[in-house]
Write a protein that holds these residues in place. Structure first.
Motif, PDB file in Angstrom:
ATOM      1  N   GLU A 355      50.511  51.993  35.682  1.00 57.45           N
ATOM      2  CA  GLU A 355      51.402  50.891  36.027  1.00 57.45           C
ATOM      3  C   GLU A 355      51.322  50.544  37.502  1.00 57.45           C
ATOM      4  O   GLU A 355      51.406  49.375  37.895  1.00 57.45           O
ATOM      5  CB  GLU A 355      52.840  51.244  35.648  1.00 57.45           C
ATOM      6  N   PHE A 356      51.149  51.564  38.354  1.00 60.35           N
ATOM      7  CA  PHE A 356      51.089  51.336  39.801  1.00 60.35           C
ATOM      8  C   PHE A 356      49.879  50.468  40.160  1.00 60.35           C
ATOM      9  O   PHE A 356      49.991  49.482  40.904  1.00 60.35           O
ATOM     10  CB  PHE A 356      51.008  52.689  40.537  1.00 60.35           C
ATOM     11  N   GLU A 357      48.699  50.814  39.592  1.00 59.18           N
ATOM     12  CA  GLU A 357      47.479  50.047  39.889  1.00 59.18           C
ATOM     13  C   GLU A 357      47.582  48.623  39.343  1.00 59.18           C
ATOM     14  O   GLU A 357      47.185  47.655  40.003  1.00 59.18           O
ATOM     15  CB  GLU A 357      46.255  50.752  39.291  1.00 59.18           C
ATOM     16  N   LEU A 358      48.147  48.513  38.138  1.00 60.10           N
ATOM     17  CA  LEU A 358      48.268  47.181  37.538  1.00 60.10           C
ATOM     18  C   LEU A 358      49.232  46.295  38.327  1.00 60.10           C
ATOM     19  O   LEU A 358      49.013  45.094  38.491  1.00 60.10           O
ATOM     20  CB  LEU A 358      48.743  47.296  36.077  1.00 60.10           C
ATOM     21  N   GLU A 359      50.309  46.916  38.859  1.00 54.70           N
ATOM     22  CA  GLU A 359      51.272  46.160  39.653  1.00 54.70           C
ATOM     23  C   GLU A 359      50.616  45.619  40.922  1.00 54.70           C
ATOM     24  O   GLU A 359      50.823  44.459  41.289  1.00 54.70           O
ATOM     25  CB  GLU A 359      52.455  47.056  40.014  1.00 54.70           C
ATOM     26  N   TRP A 360      49.848  46.459  41.617  1.00 53.94           N
ATOM     27  CA  TRP A 360      49.160  46.011  42.819  1.00 53.94           C
ATOM     28  C   TRP A 360      48.118  44.930  42.501  1.00 53.94           C
ATOM     29  O   TRP A 360      47.950  43.972  43.263  1.00 53.94           O
ATOM     30  CB  TRP A 360      48.479  47.195  43.510  1.00 53.94           C
ATOM     31  N   PHE A 361      47.439  45.059  41.350  1.00 59.83           N
ATOM     32  CA  PHE A 361      46.450  44.046  40.966  1.00 59.83           C
ATOM     33  C   PHE A 361      47.121  42.703  40.691  1.00 59.83           C
ATOM     34  O   PHE A 361      46.623  41.646  41.091  1.00 59.83           O
ATOM     35  CB  PHE A 361      45.670  44.506  39.728  1.00 59.83           C
ATOM     36  N   GLU A 362      48.274  42.763  40.018  1.00 59.80           N
ATOM     37  CA  GLU A 362      49.014  41.535  39.729  1.00 59.80           C
ATOM     38  C   GLU A 362      49.447  40.856  41.026  1.00 59.80           C
ATOM     39  O   GLU A 362      49.360  39.634  41.155  1.00 59.80           O
ATOM     40  CB  GLU A 362      50.241  41.849  38.860  1.00 59.80           C
ATOM     41  N   LYS A 363      49.912  41.649  42.011  1.00 62.23           N
ATOM     42  CA  LYS A 363      50.323  41.083  43.293  1.00 62.23           C
ATOM     43  C   LYS A 363      49.132  40.431  44.006  1.00 62.23           C
ATOM     44  O   LYS A 363      49.244  39.332  44.557  1.00 62.23           O
ATOM     45  CB  LYS A 363      50.927  42.179  44.177  1.00 62.23           C
ATOM     46  N   ALA A 364      47.992  41.128  43.989  1.00 62.24           N
ATOM     47  CA  ALA A 364      46.800  40.577  44.638  1.00 62.24           C
ATOM     48  C   ALA A 364      46.339  39.298  43.950  1.00 62.24           C
ATOM     49  O   ALA A 364      45.958  38.312  44.600  1.00 62.24           O
ATOM     50  CB  ALA A 364      45.688  41.613  44.610  1.00 62.24           C
ATOM     51  N   LEU A 365      46.411  39.290  42.615  1.00 62.20           N
ATOM     52  CA  LEU A 365      45.999  38.114  41.848  1.00 62.20           C
ATOM     53  C   LEU A 365      46.906  36.923  42.140  1.00 62.20           C
ATOM     54  O   LEU A 365      46.433  35.794  42.340  1.00 62.20           O
ATOM     55  CB  LEU A 365      46.029  38.457  40.353  1.00 62.20           C
ATOM     56  N   ASN A 366      48.205  37.176  42.184  1.00 62.73           N
ATOM     57  CA  ASN A 366      49.162  36.108  42.480  1.00 62.73           C
ATOM     58  C   ASN A 366      48.974  35.564  43.884  1.00 62.73           C
ATOM     59  O   ASN A 366      49.133  34.371  44.131  1.00 62.73           O
ATOM     60  CB  ASN A 366      50.577  36.601  42.298  1.00 62.73           C
ATOM     61  N   THR A 367      48.618  36.436  44.824  1.00 62.96           N
ATOM     62  CA  THR A 367      48.365  36.020  46.203  1.00 62.96           C
ATOM     63  C   THR A 367      47.174  35.083  46.270  1.00 62.96           C
ATOM     64  O   THR A 367      47.199  34.044  46.926  1.00 62.96           O
ATOM     65  CB  THR A 367      48.141  37.246  47.110  1.00 62.96           C
ATOM     66  N   VAL A 368      46.099  35.480  45.535  1.00 60.31           N
ATOM     67  CA  VAL A 368      44.889  34.639  45.527  1.00 60.31           C
ATOM     68  C   VAL A 368      45.179  33.282  44.885  1.00 60.31           C
ATOM     69  O   VAL A 368      44.761  32.231  45.364  1.00 60.31           O
ATOM     70  CB  VAL A 368      43.763  35.369  44.772  1.00 60.31           C
ATOM     71  N   LYS A 369      45.915  33.325  43.750  1.00 56.17           N
ATOM     72  CA  LYS A 369      46.262  32.072  43.078  1.00 56.17           C
ATOM     73  C   LYS A 369      47.108  31.156  43.953  1.00 56.17           C
ATOM     74  O   LYS A 369      47.016  29.940  43.885  1.00 56.17           O
ATOM     75  CB  LYS A 369      47.002  32.353  41.765  1.00 56.17           C
ATOM     76  N   GLY A 370      47.959  31.783  44.797  1.00 61.00           N
ATOM     77  CA  GLY A 370      48.833  30.995  45.678  1.00 61.00           C
ATOM     78  C   GLY A 370      48.144  30.498  46.921  1.00 61.00           C
ATOM     79  O   GLY A 370      48.747  29.764  47.719  1.00 61.00           O
ATOM     80  N   GLY A 371      46.903  30.906  47.127  1.00 55.87           N
ATOM     81  CA  GLY A 371      46.160  30.446  48.283  1.00 55.87           C
ATOM     82  C   GLY A 371      46.545  31.119  49.573  1.00 55.87           C
ATOM     83  O   GLY A 371      46.186  30.658  50.660  1.00 55.87           O
ATOM     84  N   GLU A 372      47.255  32.249  49.515  1.00 59.78           N
ATOM     85  CA  GLU A 372      47.700  32.940  50.718  1.00 59.78           C
ATOM     86  C   GLU A 372      46.598  33.890  51.220  1.00 59.78           C
ATOM     87  O   GLU A 372      45.802  34.395  50.449  1.00 59.78           O
ATOM     88  CB  GLU A 372      48.976  33.733  50.419  1.00 59.78           C
ATOM     89  N   ASP A 373      46.600  34.137  52.499  1.00 52.98           N
ATOM     90  CA  ASP A 373      45.629  35.053  53.106  1.00 52.98           C
ATOM     91  C   ASP A 373      46.375  36.268  53.618  1.00 52.98           C
ATOM     92  O   ASP A 373      46.730  36.379  54.777  1.00 52.98           O
ATOM     93  CB  ASP A 373      44.904  34.338  54.265  1.00 52.98           C
ATOM     94  N   LYS A 374      46.641  37.191  52.706  1.00 53.35           N
ATOM     95  CA  LYS A 374      47.407  38.388  53.051  1.00 53.35           C
ATOM     96  C   LYS A 374      46.627  39.629  52.644  1.00 53.35           C
ATOM     97  O   LYS A 374      45.866  39.632  51.698  1.00 53.35           O
ATOM     98  CB  LYS A 374      48.766  38.378  52.307  1.00 53.35           C
ATOM     99  N   GLN A 375      46.864  40.694  53.398  1.00 56.09           N
ATOM    100  CA  GLN A 375      46.254  41.985  53.080  1.00 56.09           C
ATOM    101  C   GLN A 375      47.086  42.698  52.015  1.00 56.09           C
ATOM    102  O   GLN A 375      48.290  42.623  52.038  1.00 56.09           O
ATOM    103  CB  GLN A 375      46.153  42.850  54.351  1.00 56.09           C
TER     104      GLN A 375
END
Length: 375
Positions: A355-375
């Motif tokens: 669940e931890f890895e999937l949660e971080w992947f979902e956050k990264a995916l949402n960031t990319v979809k939103g066009g944000e440039d965050k680490q």
């Protein structure tokens, strides 16, 4: 006399969008060799000379070469009926004039089918027809189905045929109980255009076309099959031409060896690579199925270095929680990013994503979809 029976030449056909006219030219040469070696007296082509009604100049030229060599050089009669793939008008053009040269062609069903006498045999050409054509030709008959129409045609022939001769019917149809192969694109599976085998009773031999596997329906009712493999479902079959001896009534087969065969190899990437490196028939048309890797361009290019004629390339099954199936590259792109990640991780590891890895992947995916440039 000895009669060679073949059918379904399908001149001009493409395999997976690849033209195989050179293989068909080699096929013609092989048939000519069989005719010469076995002292054949007549040749039957039971329909589907061409693959389409409108074909290429190369396909027409190959047909012209075949009939010219048979009728003008070897000087034996050739009997052809149209199949469902043929243009009946194009195929039977100038047929009355050609008959004087020993080339007998029937493109369309007629009210009266006259015997074509060759030696001690009478041949009857019954081209492919549908129920509407039969009803138009015989308006006084009430055909309820296709079999009734075909039986009526055969009854008319039987009522006039000379029983002292060997009577051979040449047709192109689907007979009940016949064996279908993967390349039988035109076969009627629903039974609407199905002919009962006893429709052909009292003929000494029935030379059929339409189905691509060589086999008998009854003792003297036979499909010659195609002289070349037209699908990977036929890789294990042996293509032949049939010879019917009118004196002994014996039926025999002569195998045809292709210039390039159709083959399927399946296994893991390393297994197939080992096969490819030691394969002595690298010019064959190939279907390659890799069971432990996805069908990527890099893997395809690796095998393309060994096999120039790859016509079909498949990768391993893509696993999901509910099903396992083999998918093409186009189908793989339909999977969600999370599904792809889970499948990739499960194939690289014995464990599953937490669940931890999937949660971080979902956050990264949402960031990319939103066009944000965050680490």
């Amino acid at each position: 006399m000895k009669v060679l029976h073949t059918s379904d030449l399908h001149f001009g056909i493409y395999l997976y969008e690849h033209a195989i006219i050179d293989e068909q030219k080699y096929m013609v040469d092989s048939i000519i060799d069989v005719i010469k070696e076995n002292n054949i007296d007549a040749v039957i082509i039971a329909g589907d000379v061409f693959d389409k009604a409108i074909v290429s100049q190369k396909a027409l030229a190959l047909y012209d070469e075949l009939v010219t060599r048979l009728c003008s050089e070897i000087k034996i009669p050739v009997l052809i009926c149209a199949g469902n793939h043929d243009s009946s008008e194009r195929l039977s053009l100038c047929n009355k004039m050609l008959a004087e040269l020993g080339l007998y062609i029937e493109g369309r069903l007629t009210k009266d089918i006259k015997a074509i006498s060759v030696g001690n045999c009478d041949f009857y050409l019954v081209p492919y027809f549908n129920l509407d054509i039969a009803r138009m030709l015989f308006p006084d008959e009430s055909f309820e189905n296709y079999n009734q129409a075909y039986r009526f045609v055969c009854d008319k022939i039987r009522s006039e045929m000379d029983k002292s001769k060997t009577n051979i019917l040449i047709g192109h149809c689907f007979v009940a109980g016949a064996t279908l192969s993967e390349s039988d694109r035109g076969a009627k599976l629903g039974g609407a255009e199905c002919v009962a085998c006893d429709t052909f009773d009292n003929f000494d031999y029935v030379a059929l076309g339409h189905l691509h596997a060589p086999h008998n329906i009854a003792e003297k009712v036979r499909y010659s099959g195609t002289p070349y493999k037209y699908s990977f479902g036929e890789t294990k079959s042996q293509k032949t031409v049939t010879i019917f001896n009118t004196e002994t009534k014996e039926i025999s087969e002569v195998p045809l060896i292709p210039q390039r065969d159709l083959r399927v190899i399946e296994g893991t990437y390393l297994e197939l690579l080992d096969i490819a490196e030691n394969d002595e028939k690298k010019d064959d048309y190939m279907k390659i199925v890799v069971t432990d890797k996805y069908p990527t361009g890099d893997i395809y290019d690796t095998f393309k270095k060994h096999y120039e004629n790859i016509l079909c390339f498949e990768g391993m099954a893509v696993k999901s929680e509910s099903t396992m199936s083999t998918l093409t590259a186009k189908e793989i792109v339909k999977l969600s990013p999370v599904e792809l990640l889970k499948d990739y991780y499960s194939n690289k590891s014995d464990s599953e994503l937490g669940e931890f890895e999937l949660e971080w992947f979902e956050k990264a995916l949402n960031t990319v979809k939103g066009g944000e440039d965050k680490q």
